[in-house]
Structure formats: C-alpha cells, structure tokens
Design an enzyme around this catalytic site. Structure first.
Site, PDB file in Angstrom:
ATOM      1  N   SER A  29       2.166   7.060  46.892  1.00  0.00           N
ATOM      2  CA  SER A  29       3.555   6.695  47.628  1.00  0.00           C
ATOM      3  C   SER A  29       3.486   6.993  48.780  1.00  0.00           C
ATOM      4  O   SER A  29       2.051   7.275  49.585  1.00  0.00           O
ATOM      5  CB  SER A  29       4.581   7.435  46.964  1.00  0.00           C
ATOM      6  OG  SER A  29       5.950   6.933  47.441  1.00  0.00           O
ATOM      7  N   ASN A  30       4.320   7.391  49.815  1.00  0.00           N
ATOM      8  CA  ASN A  30       4.208   7.597  51.228  1.00  0.00           C
ATOM      9  C   ASN A  30       5.772   8.325  51.606  1.00  0.00           C
ATOM     10  O   ASN A  30       6.494   8.611  50.659  1.00  0.00           O
ATOM     11  CB  ASN A  30       4.048   6.499  52.139  1.00  0.00           C
ATOM     12  CG  ASN A  30       5.376   5.618  51.961  1.00  0.00           C
ATOM     13  OD1 ASN A  30       6.579   5.771  52.254  1.00  0.00           O
ATOM     14  ND2 ASN A  30       5.174   4.292  51.340  1.00  0.00           N
ATOM     15  N   HIS A  31       5.449   8.715  52.852  1.00  0.00           N
ATOM     16  CA  HIS A  31       6.763   9.719  53.093  1.00  0.00           C
ATOM     17  C   HIS A  31       7.827   9.098  53.716  1.00  0.00           C
ATOM     18  O   HIS A  31       9.053   9.792  54.081  1.00  0.00           O
ATOM     19  CB  HIS A  31       6.279  10.677  54.238  1.00  0.00           C
ATOM     20  CG  HIS A  31       5.268  11.675  54.103  1.00  0.00           C
ATOM     21  ND1 HIS A  31       5.646  12.616  53.029  1.00  0.00           N
ATOM     22  CD2 HIS A  31       3.956  11.845  54.178  1.00  0.00           C
ATOM     23  CE1 HIS A  31       4.400  13.620  52.825  1.00  0.00           C
ATOM     24  NE2 HIS A  31       3.474  12.994  53.518  1.00  0.00           N
ATOM     25  N   SER A  32       8.288   7.827  53.331  1.00  0.00           N
ATOM     26  CA  SER A  32       9.518   7.413  53.900  1.00  0.00           C
ATOM     27  C   SER A  32      10.669   8.011  53.171  1.00  0.00           C
ATOM     28  O   SER A  32      10.673   8.217  51.939  1.00  0.00           O
ATOM     29  CB  SER A  32       9.431   5.606  53.388  1.00  0.00           C
ATOM     30  OG  SER A  32      10.652   5.256  53.594  1.00  0.00           O
ATOM     31  N   ALA A  96       9.237   0.938  53.281  1.00  0.00           N
ATOM     32  CA  ALA A  96       7.801   1.343  53.574  1.00  0.00           C
ATOM     33  C   ALA A  96       6.985   0.868  52.001  1.00  0.00           C
ATOM     34  O   ALA A  96       6.739   1.690  51.364  1.00  0.00           O
ATOM     35  CB  ALA A  96       7.415   2.732  53.697  1.00  0.00           C
TER      36      ALA A  96
END
Ligand code: C5P
Length: 222
Positions: A29-32, A96
């Site tokens: 995943s990512n930091h959005s 994102a």
C-alpha cells in the site's frame, strides 16, 4: 453557502490508498491518508452536489450525506466506480491507486525460507484513464503528486489521460500533501483554444483547497 453551484450534479470521487494483498496477512500500500478526497466529497456535498465517495482503507469518517463505497484493492475500486459512473457528471480521481498488484495472491501465509525472495507484480488498471476513455465521459479531474518538474508532468498527464483539469502538488515539501491537513496546489486545464492555463492555489486547509478546486470546475463547465 447560499449558492449551490453543484446542485443537480452527481460527483464521483475516489479517495485514499488501495491495498493489494500479498497473502492472507500482508499487503502492498502507500501513505495516502484520504484527507484530500474526503474534503472534496464534503465540500461538493456542501455546494449542492449528490456525491458518491469510493474510498480505500482510511482512518476517516465518511462525510454526512455522502454515499460511501468502501473498497480495498484497485480492482475493487474500479468495479465500484464503474457501478455508479454512468450517472456521473464529474469524476474526480483523488485516490493514490497502487500502480501494481501481486501477479498471484498466496492462499496461505508465506513462510520465510531463503535470504532473498522476489514478488512478481503486474500493472493495475488506471481508473481515471478508464473513466476518461468512456464513450460519454463525465468531466474528469486528476491529481498529480510529483517531486520535480511539477508543471511539466502535470501538463503531460492532463493530455495523456484526456482530463478536463489536473491538480498538481509538490510532495517533496512534507509540510503539505499526504497526511498533512493543509495543501498547496496548481490547477492546470486547457482553454477552448487548447492553450494550457494554470492557477496557483496558495497554502490553505484541505477544505479550502477542495472548495477552490470545485469552484474552478464550475467555471470550466460554464
Ligand atoms: O499517473 P499517476 O498515477 O501519477 O496519475 C495520478 C492520477 O491518476 C490521480 O488522479 C489518480 O487518482 C489517478 N489514478 C487512477 N488509477 C491508477 C493510477 C492513478 O485513477 N491506477
């Protein structure tokens, strides 16, 4: 506000990250944080729109009066968007979306065995480009988070993805964007002659930035 410039319009907005499973206990995943997309949904509702928010996993509470579809993966996000997009006047891709997912999701927890291991990834569909390529597309708005040459990449994305407007920010400045409550952006669009236009939005709360993006959108529609 007493004016409701988005009354009668259906806005579909994606927000947050997507989560791509590796095995039953792990994911990519990512930091959005989802804050910008949720702010857009809340402000669009306030400006009179009917709003559908398609959200990846976030810590946020969906704005009151906004139909919210919770999803995890990019594939689920695309399916949720496609289930509501036919009636949309505007699509704002603020999520994102993970660019890649696992080629195969392991059915059981992966065990550590070797010193090195490799995961095979395959490209995810581009949700915004898919919507913009529809036969009668809604007005499409994208976001571009860049760390360099912001205007150059934003203008390129505007044309390549056939968008009506793109909101670009410089994510190398950690005081804005991502998990921050404030943001600063530059909006890019093409005027009726095809000439690139831009408008800088000074640093402000995500609620204020969201309202300015939506009001610029109504100018493009008029
Ligand atoms: O190409 P890039 O990922 O930088 O484009 C960002 C824009 O495209 C954002 O508006 C994002 O929501 C959208 N996007 C999408 N689906 C993807 C990748 C990006 O909708 N798979």
């Amino acid at each position: 506000p007493s004016d409701a410039p988005l009354r009668g319009q259906h806005l579909v907005i994606t927000a947050g990250p997507t989560r791509e499973p590796i095995d039953p206990v792990r994911y990519l995943s990512n930091h959005s944080s989802g804050k910008m997309g949720y702010a857009l949904a809340a402000q669009a509702k306030r400006l009179g729109a009917e709003v559908t928010l398609v959200s990846g996993p976030t810590q946020l509470t969906p704005p009151a009066g906004v139909r919210t579809l919770q999803v995890e993966t990019a594939a689920e996000m695309l399916a949720a968007v496609e289930s509501v997009i036919a009636s949309a006047d505007v699509f704002i891709g603020c999520a994102a979306v993970a660019d890649y997912r696992l080629a195969e999701v392991a059915p059981q927890k992966l065990k550590k065995q070797h010193e090195n291991m490799q995961l095979e990834l395959v490209r995810n569909p581009d949700i915004l480009a898919t919507v913009a390529a529809r036969q009668n597309p809604p007005l499409c708005v994208g976001f571009a988070a860049e760390t360099q040459a912001v205007a150059h990449y934003a203008a390129d994305k505007l044309k390549r993805k056939k968008l009506s407007m793109i909101a670009a920010n410089d994510v190398s400045d950690s005081s804005i964007g991502f998990n921050s409550d404030s943001n600063a952006m530059t909006l890019f669009w093409q005027d009726t002659n095809g000439t690139l236009q831009q408008r800088a939005l000074e640093r402000a709360s995500k609620a204020q930035i969201a309202e300015q993006i939506l009001r610029q959108l109504t100018v493009l529609q008029s």
